[in-house]
Design a protein around this motif. Structure first.
Motif, PDB file in Angstrom:
ATOM      1  N   LYS A 156      -1.045 -29.217  12.948  1.00 46.37           N
ATOM      2  CA  LYS A 156      -0.395 -30.172  12.297  1.00 46.37           C
ATOM      3  C   LYS A 156       0.703 -30.581  13.029  1.00 46.37           C
ATOM      4  O   LYS A 156       1.704 -31.138  12.512  1.00 46.37           O
ATOM      5  N   VAL A 157       0.700 -30.526  14.389  1.00 42.06           N
ATOM      6  CA  VAL A 157       1.795 -31.093  15.162  1.00 42.06           C
ATOM      7  C   VAL A 157       1.643 -32.637  15.461  1.00 42.06           C
ATOM      8  O   VAL A 157       1.184 -32.681  16.410  1.00 42.06           O
ATOM      9  N   GLY A 158       2.191 -33.421  14.679  1.00 41.67           N
ATOM     10  CA  GLY A 158       2.001 -35.244  14.985  1.00 41.67           C
ATOM     11  C   GLY A 158       3.107 -35.651  15.665  1.00 41.67           C
ATOM     12  O   GLY A 158       3.800 -34.942  16.097  1.00 41.67           O
ATOM     13  N   ILE A 159       3.314 -36.885  15.618  1.00 45.93           N
ATOM     14  CA  ILE A 159       4.429 -37.631  16.391  1.00 45.93           C
ATOM     15  C   ILE A 159       5.659 -36.986  15.670  1.00 45.93           C
ATOM     16  O   ILE A 159       6.661 -37.024  16.646  1.00 45.93           O
ATOM     17  N   CYS A 160       5.708 -36.908  14.458  1.00 46.26           N
ATOM     18  CA  CYS A 160       7.090 -36.671  13.880  1.00 46.26           C
ATOM     19  C   CYS A 160       7.533 -35.301  14.281  1.00 46.26           C
ATOM     20  O   CYS A 160       8.824 -34.842  13.872  1.00 46.26           O
ATOM     21  N   HIS A 161       6.638 -34.395  14.754  1.00 49.81           N
ATOM     22  CA  HIS A 161       7.011 -32.957  14.982  1.00 49.81           C
ATOM     23  C   HIS A 161       6.983 -32.874  16.513  1.00 49.81           C
ATOM     24  O   HIS A 161       7.547 -31.600  17.077  1.00 49.81           O
ATOM     25  N   ARG A 212      15.603 -34.537  22.090  1.00 49.36           N
ATOM     26  CA  ARG A 212      14.811 -33.943  21.012  1.00 49.36           C
ATOM     27  C   ARG A 212      15.287 -34.489  19.847  1.00 49.36           C
ATOM     28  O   ARG A 212      14.446 -35.033  18.855  1.00 49.36           O
ATOM     29  N   VAL A 213      16.666 -34.513  19.569  1.00 52.56           N
ATOM     30  CA  VAL A 213      17.299 -35.217  18.221  1.00 52.56           C
ATOM     31  C   VAL A 213      16.953 -36.686  18.296  1.00 52.56           C
ATOM     32  O   VAL A 213      16.635 -37.087  17.099  1.00 52.56           O
ATOM     33  N   ARG A 214      17.528 -37.410  19.193  1.00 52.49           N
ATOM     34  CA  ARG A 214      17.308 -38.995  19.165  1.00 52.49           C
ATOM     35  C   ARG A 214      15.990 -39.163  18.736  1.00 52.49           C
ATOM     36  O   ARG A 214      15.553 -39.961  18.043  1.00 52.49           O
ATOM     37  N   LYS A 215      15.032 -38.812  19.683  1.00 55.89           N
ATOM     38  CA  LYS A 215      13.646 -39.163  19.314  1.00 55.89           C
ATOM     39  C   LYS A 215      12.932 -38.710  18.153  1.00 55.89           C
ATOM     40  O   LYS A 215      12.177 -39.394  17.424  1.00 55.89           O
ATOM     41  N   VAL A 221      11.515 -41.563  15.118  1.00 55.67           N
ATOM     42  CA  VAL A 221      10.073 -41.766  14.747  1.00 55.67           C
ATOM     43  C   VAL A 221      10.220 -41.203  13.346  1.00 55.67           C
ATOM     44  O   VAL A 221       9.301 -41.778  12.588  1.00 55.67           O
ATOM     45  N   ARG A 222      10.929 -40.301  12.831  1.00 60.57           N
ATOM     46  CA  ARG A 222      10.868 -40.105  11.435  1.00 60.57           C
ATOM     47  C   ARG A 222      11.391 -41.098  10.571  1.00 60.57           C
ATOM     48  O   ARG A 222      10.926 -41.155   9.587  1.00 60.57           O
ATOM     49  N   SER A 223      12.152 -41.805  11.187  1.00 59.69           N
ATOM     50  CA  SER A 223      12.790 -43.063  10.360  1.00 59.69           C
ATOM     51  C   SER A 223      11.676 -44.046  10.250  1.00 59.69           C
ATOM     52  O   SER A 223      11.707 -44.869   9.258  1.00 59.69           O
ATOM     53  N   MET A 224      10.777 -44.144  11.209  1.00 60.41           N
ATOM     54  CA  MET A 224       9.592 -45.158  10.970  1.00 60.41           C
ATOM     55  C   MET A 224       8.474 -44.754  10.445  1.00 60.41           C
ATOM     56  O   MET A 224       7.598 -45.392   9.723  1.00 60.41           O
ATOM     57  N   PHE A 225       8.447 -43.269  10.330  1.00 68.09           N
ATOM     58  CA  PHE A 225       6.864 -42.828   9.932  1.00 68.09           C
ATOM     59  C   PHE A 225       6.793 -41.877   8.960  1.00 68.09           C
ATOM     60  O   PHE A 225       5.993 -41.392   8.599  1.00 68.09           O
ATOM     61  N   GLU A 231      15.622 -44.050   5.179  1.00 69.02           N
ATOM     62  CA  GLU A 231      16.980 -43.995   5.216  1.00 69.02           C
ATOM     63  C   GLU A 231      17.772 -42.839   5.647  1.00 69.02           C
ATOM     64  O   GLU A 231      18.668 -42.990   6.287  1.00 69.02           O
ATOM     65  N   GLY A 232      17.130 -41.812   5.137  1.00 64.42           N
ATOM     66  CA  GLY A 232      17.920 -40.583   5.694  1.00 64.42           C
ATOM     67  C   GLY A 232      17.898 -40.399   6.995  1.00 64.42           C
ATOM     68  O   GLY A 232      18.856 -40.004   7.727  1.00 64.42           O
ATOM     69  N   TYR A 233      16.433 -40.615   7.829  1.00 73.25           N
ATOM     70  CA  TYR A 233      16.516 -40.410   9.155  1.00 73.25           C
ATOM     71  C   TYR A 233      17.267 -41.369   9.878  1.00 73.25           C
ATOM     72  O   TYR A 233      17.798 -41.099  11.092  1.00 73.25           O
ATOM     73  N   LEU A 234      17.188 -42.596   9.565  1.00 78.56           N
ATOM     74  CA  LEU A 234      17.800 -43.586  10.255  1.00 78.56           C
ATOM     75  C   LEU A 234      19.435 -43.324  10.048  1.00 78.56           C
ATOM     76  O   LEU A 234      20.141 -43.777  11.093  1.00 78.56           O
ATOM     77  N   ARG A 235      19.868 -42.916   8.963  1.00 77.73           N
ATOM     78  CA  ARG A 235      21.269 -42.609   8.867  1.00 77.73           C
ATOM     79  C   ARG A 235      21.752 -41.599   9.965  1.00 77.73           C
ATOM     80  O   ARG A 235      22.878 -41.567  10.584  1.00 77.73           O
ATOM     81  N   ILE A 236      20.955 -40.524  10.139  1.00 75.13           N
ATOM     82  CA  ILE A 236      21.075 -39.587  11.031  1.00 75.13           C
ATOM     83  C   ILE A 236      21.010 -40.039  12.436  1.00 75.13           C
ATOM     84  O   ILE A 236      22.125 -39.726  13.429  1.00 75.13           O
ATOM     85  N   TRP A 237      20.071 -40.976  12.847  1.00 70.13           N
ATOM     86  CA  TRP A 237      20.101 -41.556  13.965  1.00 70.13           C
ATOM     87  C   TRP A 237      21.374 -42.189  14.363  1.00 70.13           C
ATOM     88  O   TRP A 237      21.957 -42.479  15.578  1.00 70.13           O
TER      89      TRP A 237
END
Length: 414
Positions: free
Chosen positions: A205-210, A346-349, A353-357, A362-368
């Motif tokens: 289950k390694v999709g784009i988010c992982h 690795r962190v930025r990407k 992608v997790r902020s979008m998918f 909000e949680g992932y966008l704040r991290i970015w």
């Protein structure tokens, strides 16, 4: 290339495996009734007071079948405001397993130990030995073991179950001994089977988010090699829920209280800094049955802090003349990439992608937007913190060893 920390057997260590006085240390995490005091992401999981089938009960039940099971030290982690209620619940669970000798350490007992630590090392303790934060909690377990005079500590997590009656025999196998090359085996790790009975990480289950935040392929490559080799081999991996430490290591090398998570693998780095190895035992196993986590972004934020801090700490340590440099190249295929220059991308990407998918936009966008810079600042400010604390650790452990007053507090005879 660096100098070994003196890990010669201290005055209190028992030589040889047959005379080993071991203890099993289990941190158990409880939420209490105050949800605010145990914010999401603080720990991987916290058991609710009204849980009908708590992980701790399952873990203790599995230990009842173990031959020659020694004292169990339960580190009860919960909000201070919930100490009384959680203590009552934990003691109910413990009392349901009367064949086990269990010492429960609550915030009350832990504060007495922390006070003593502050007396021994007033300039270097702080919250470094406490029931708050993964590394500090591990240090509290080591402190309790020292107070009670145990010369080996076997860590186990409360969401794991023991599947072998010879668990303790396997746990202490080779511990305190030497390899054929004369290298001391002072810390070793076993491994766990998941719900599906596999020792490998699932890769289906390694999709784009992982894609940029999975260690599964690298980890599996390492694990397959370790499982097919000799029973005891040099390790690049530590399963914190299944980790055995000899006093010659744990009285001289502390866990890092400044790391947000991953304190078990970090201990391997610490040992290597001082010129020693952690070993892997491919015949020592448990079953890992973790509950589902509700939110993933807080855990990802902890991981971002963790890896930026780890990289900064190891970079700082590599410039200390008396320490052995721990490099990404020496930790391939896993976990080397996570302390290399690859980390930033690795962190930025992953955050983007997790902020979008994912649903946690909000949680992932704040991290970015902010979390990455905050993690880098924390890493920069604390790069030297562990080594400063570590310089006091041998003195702390010597001062705690078989302390009569603290022994009576832990054993309830004061």
């Amino acid at each position: 290339a660096g100098r070994r920390l003196c890990l010669a057997a201290p005055r209190f260590c028992v030589a040889g495996r047959e005379g080993m006085n071991a203890t099993v240390v289990i941190p158990t995490y409880w939420a209490g009734d105050d949800a605010r005091a145990n914010a999401p992401g603080a720990y991987d999981h916290s058991t609710k007071l009204d849980a009908t089938n708590p992980e701790l009960d399952r873990c203790l039940a599995s230990l009842e079948q173990v031959r020659d099971i020694p004292r169990i030290i339960l580190l009860m982690v919960c909000p201070i405001s919930a100490t009384a209620d959680v203590s009552k619940r934990v003691h109910e669970i413990v009392n349901a397993h009367p064949t086990l000798k269990v010492t429960v350490v609550t915030n009350t007992q832990a504060s007495r130990i922390a006070d003593r630590v502050a007396q021994i090392a007033p300039k270097g303790s702080g919250e470094c030995v406490s029931l708050r934060g993964y590394g500090a909690i591990r240090n509290m377990g080591l402190a309790c073991a020292a107070v009670l005079g145990h010369d080996a500590v076997v860590f186990l997590d409360d969401d794991e179950t023991v599947i072998d009656a010879d668990f303790m025999k396997r746990a202490t196998y080779a511990l305190g001994q030497q390899t054929r090359q004369g290298l001391p085996i002072l810390v070793k790790s076993g491994y766990f089977y998941d719900r599906d009975g596999s020792p490998l990480a699932p890769t289906d289950k390694v999709g784009i988010c992982h894609r940029w935040w999975t260690k599964r392929i690298e980890f599996n490559r390492w694990m397959k090699k370790a499982l097919s080799g000799t029973r005891i081999s040099r390790s690049n991996y530590v399963c914190g829920g299944l980790m055995a430490l000899h006093a010659r290591a744990f009285t001289r090398v502390a866990f890092d209280p400044f790391i947000t998570r991953g304190e078990d693998l970090d201990y391997l780095f610490n040992m290597r800094m001082f010129g020693y190895d952690v070993w892997f035992d491919n015949e020592w196993t448990v079953r890992h049955l973790p509950p589902e986590s509700e939110k993933r972004s807080p855990r990802f934020m902890q991981d971002v802090y963790r890896w930026y801090y780890e990289r900064a700490k190891l970079t700082f340590a590599a410039h200390q003349q008396e320490l052995v440099p721990v490099t990404a190249a020496s930790l391939m295929p896993y976990p080397g990439p996570w302390i290399s220059r690859e980390l930033d991308e690795r962190v930025r990407k992953t955050a983007m992608v997790r902020s979008m998918f994912t649903r946690e936009h909000e949680g992932y966008l704040r991290i970015w937007r902010h979390g990455i810079d905050e993690a880098k600042t924390y890493a920069r400010q604390n790069a030297a913190s562990y080594l400063r604390f570590q310089s006091f650790w041998p003195k702390i452990m010597d001062g705690l060893w078989r302390d009569a007053q603290l022994t009576s507090i832990l054993e309830g005879t004061e």
